[in-house]
Design a protein around this motif. Sequence first.
Motif, PDB file in Angstrom:
ATOM      1  N   THR A 319       0.818  -1.206   0.000  1.00 13.78           N
ATOM      2  CA  THR A 319       0.000   0.000   0.000  1.00 13.78           C
ATOM      3  C   THR A 319       0.852   1.257   0.000  1.00 13.78           C
ATOM      4  OG1 THR A 319      -1.770   1.141   1.194  1.00 13.78           O
ATOM      5  CG2 THR A 319      -0.163  -0.004   2.524  1.00 13.78           C
ATOM      6  N   THR A 416      -3.782   3.174   0.620  1.00 18.41           N
ATOM      7  CA  THR A 416      -4.031   3.677   1.969  1.00 18.41           C
ATOM      8  C   THR A 416      -2.765   4.366   2.456  1.00 18.41           C
ATOM      9  OG1 THR A 416      -3.324   1.611   3.023  1.00 18.41           O
ATOM     10  CG2 THR A 416      -5.677   1.832   2.544  1.00 18.41           C
ATOM     11  N   SER A 421      -4.309   0.601   7.948  1.00 16.02           N
ATOM     12  CA  SER A 421      -5.522   1.109   7.300  1.00 16.02           C
ATOM     13  C   SER A 421      -5.994   0.228   6.148  1.00 16.02           C
ATOM     14  CB  SER A 421      -5.282   2.532   6.775  1.00 16.02           C
ATOM     15  OG  SER A 421      -4.957   3.409   7.826  1.00 16.02           O
ATOM     16  N   THR A 424      -9.006  -2.065   7.180  1.00 19.10           N
ATOM     17  CA  THR A 424     -10.253  -1.309   7.338  1.00 19.10           C
ATOM     18  C   THR A 424     -10.755  -0.806   5.990  1.00 19.10           C
ATOM     19  OG1 THR A 424      -8.976   0.696   7.853  1.00 19.10           O
ATOM     20  CG2 THR A 424      -9.749  -0.614   9.706  1.00 19.10           C
ATOM     21  N   ARG A 425      -9.840  -0.540   5.055  1.00 17.97           N
ATOM     22  CA  ARG A 425     -10.238  -0.106   3.708  1.00 17.97           C
ATOM     23  C   ARG A 425     -11.005  -1.225   2.998  1.00 17.97           C
ATOM     24  NH1 ARG A 425     -12.375   2.450  -0.042  1.00 17.97           N
ATOM     25  NH2 ARG A 425     -11.364   2.637  -2.065  1.00 17.97           N
ATOM     26  N   ASP A 428     -14.404  -1.332   4.444  1.00 24.41           N
ATOM     27  CA  ASP A 428     -15.193  -0.199   3.935  1.00 24.41           C
ATOM     28  C   ASP A 428     -15.702  -0.474   2.523  1.00 24.41           C
ATOM     29  OD1 ASP A 428     -14.817   1.161   6.271  1.00 24.41           O
ATOM     30  OD2 ASP A 428     -13.142   2.390   5.533  1.00 24.41           O
ATOM     31  N   SER A 522      -8.352   1.543  12.710  1.00 27.71           N
ATOM     32  CA  SER A 522      -6.970   1.325  12.253  1.00 27.71           C
ATOM     33  C   SER A 522      -5.970   1.779  13.317  1.00 27.71           C
ATOM     34  CB  SER A 522      -6.722   2.056  10.930  1.00 27.71           C
ATOM     35  OG  SER A 522      -6.957   3.444  11.072  1.00 27.71           O
TER      36      SER A 522
END
Length: 560
Positions: A319, A416, A421, A424-425, A428, A522
């Motif tokens: 990422t 991210t 993160s 959690t991305r 989402d 996160s």
Amino acid sequence: MEKDFKDLYEYFMENKLITKQQLEVALAEQVKTKKSFIRVLVDLNILTADQVANFLASKLGIPFIKLGSAEIDIAAIATLTPDKARQYLVLPFKFDNGRLCVAMVDPTNIVVIDDIRSISGYEVVPYLATKESILAAIQSYYRFDSEAKQVVDSAAIGIEGEEEPKIEDIREAVGQAPIVKLVNMLVTQAVNDRASDIHVEPHEKDVRIRFRIDGVLHEVMRPPKRIQAGLISRLKIISEMNIAERRIPQDGRASFIISGKKIDIRVASLPTIWGEKIVLRILEKGSIIQKLDELGFESDVLARYESSYMKPYGTILVTGPTGSGKSTTLYATLNILNRTDKNIITVEDPVEYQLPGINQIQTNVKAGLTFARGLRSILRSDPDIVMIGEIRDLETAKISIESALTGHLVLSTIHTNDAPSATTRLIDMGVEPFLVSSAVDCVLAQRLIRKLCTKCKQSYKPTEESLKVNGFPPEMIADYTFYKAVGCGECNSTGYRGRFALFEVMLVTEEIRRLIVERRTSDDIKRLAIEQGMITLRNDGLRKVINGITSIEEVIRVVV
């Protein structure tokens, strides 16, 4: 002479730039080498050329200019030819109330000032600059000198003003020698300067051309507006784009042979109010096919990453923002995994580099070949390892996760800011937390950061306050030597040359899996990952500062 020396010593003592011990060493060296005292101070790295120039400027009452960090007006540079600039060791760099400001090695030389006034037609305001910075600036800003100007003049088509040249005129002009030579000069110079991108940007009255070198854009040329149509159309033709279509973005590819090496160029056009902006991404195969330990990994961070990609299944996510080197890391990883007993298939947009022994698929949205559809086809082709260029949507994310759960090693990228993160991305996006926790084994976040130039980097002692303000422990001053960017001809007065990566590797342990299933933030995941040994991007940068590879300012520029 003794008075000058006394003034010099007092100036540097008052500013705490030289010690009595350093003075004694310099005097002994001066006796041995017969060099000037100031030259000895610079050669021994006791002082920088800029510090000496600052002193001389204060004595002469003339302003000092550091060209490496100054804004340079291309119109001012154009008032003097490259030959004259080199002959006099000067660089016109801006206008001030109708006067021409000129950086000079010897700003007291009245003869040179009068000559510049006569040539340019402007009153001259002299500034003091170091010889190294002037030579570097001449090399940088006059790289397209008289030869380039002749090419530009002969390649120009159409007329000044708003009238667009006809397509027939453009087709005829772009195949002629001048416009072909101009494009070849641009690409060759960019490759020689280690540029990663060339930006051709139309403006109201001219065209700005910039190179991205070590992640930073540098302006190199501003040809007149009348060159725009021919230059942009030539770039579109060699990239197999439609030159008649100017209203929508287009993508293409081109190839050049430079110094015996094949250079692939990825080209993108973007309509703007003043015409089409063209960006050329230079894809030099040798610059990306590297070993992992050459990218900037510390040994302990690399060991954490190796423990994940050596597994037979699972998901590894890399990422970071665009241009942070994610593809380079993935390609380097695939090179290690590429063996005759493994079936490796990739789906990319676009395929930037062709890797021998690996089956690579280029997405084609117009034909219906998306990441998701390509990934479904891959899974029917008996793969061991799958690389997906980017997880952009829920469908691709779900198939990637399911692939890892069914016994495949999946490598991909996602956008991210840090490693924690990424999980959690995915949630989402709509992927169920239990699937994310089960499939993701490792997340690697990275950023590219500039290396200090080894020829001119200068050691110094930062203040405790400056370290504290920037989030670094003040007690580090006693234990480590810090370096800062200075600038020389080798690095075009930037103080930096080359780049490497900062890494943050989060291994998804059982404890972290539980946090993911519980939909914890996160920040919660990050705190636990640090407790379990994760080195953050900022702390990895701090280690590079301690090792003298980069500067505190560069780490702060790149990492929050």
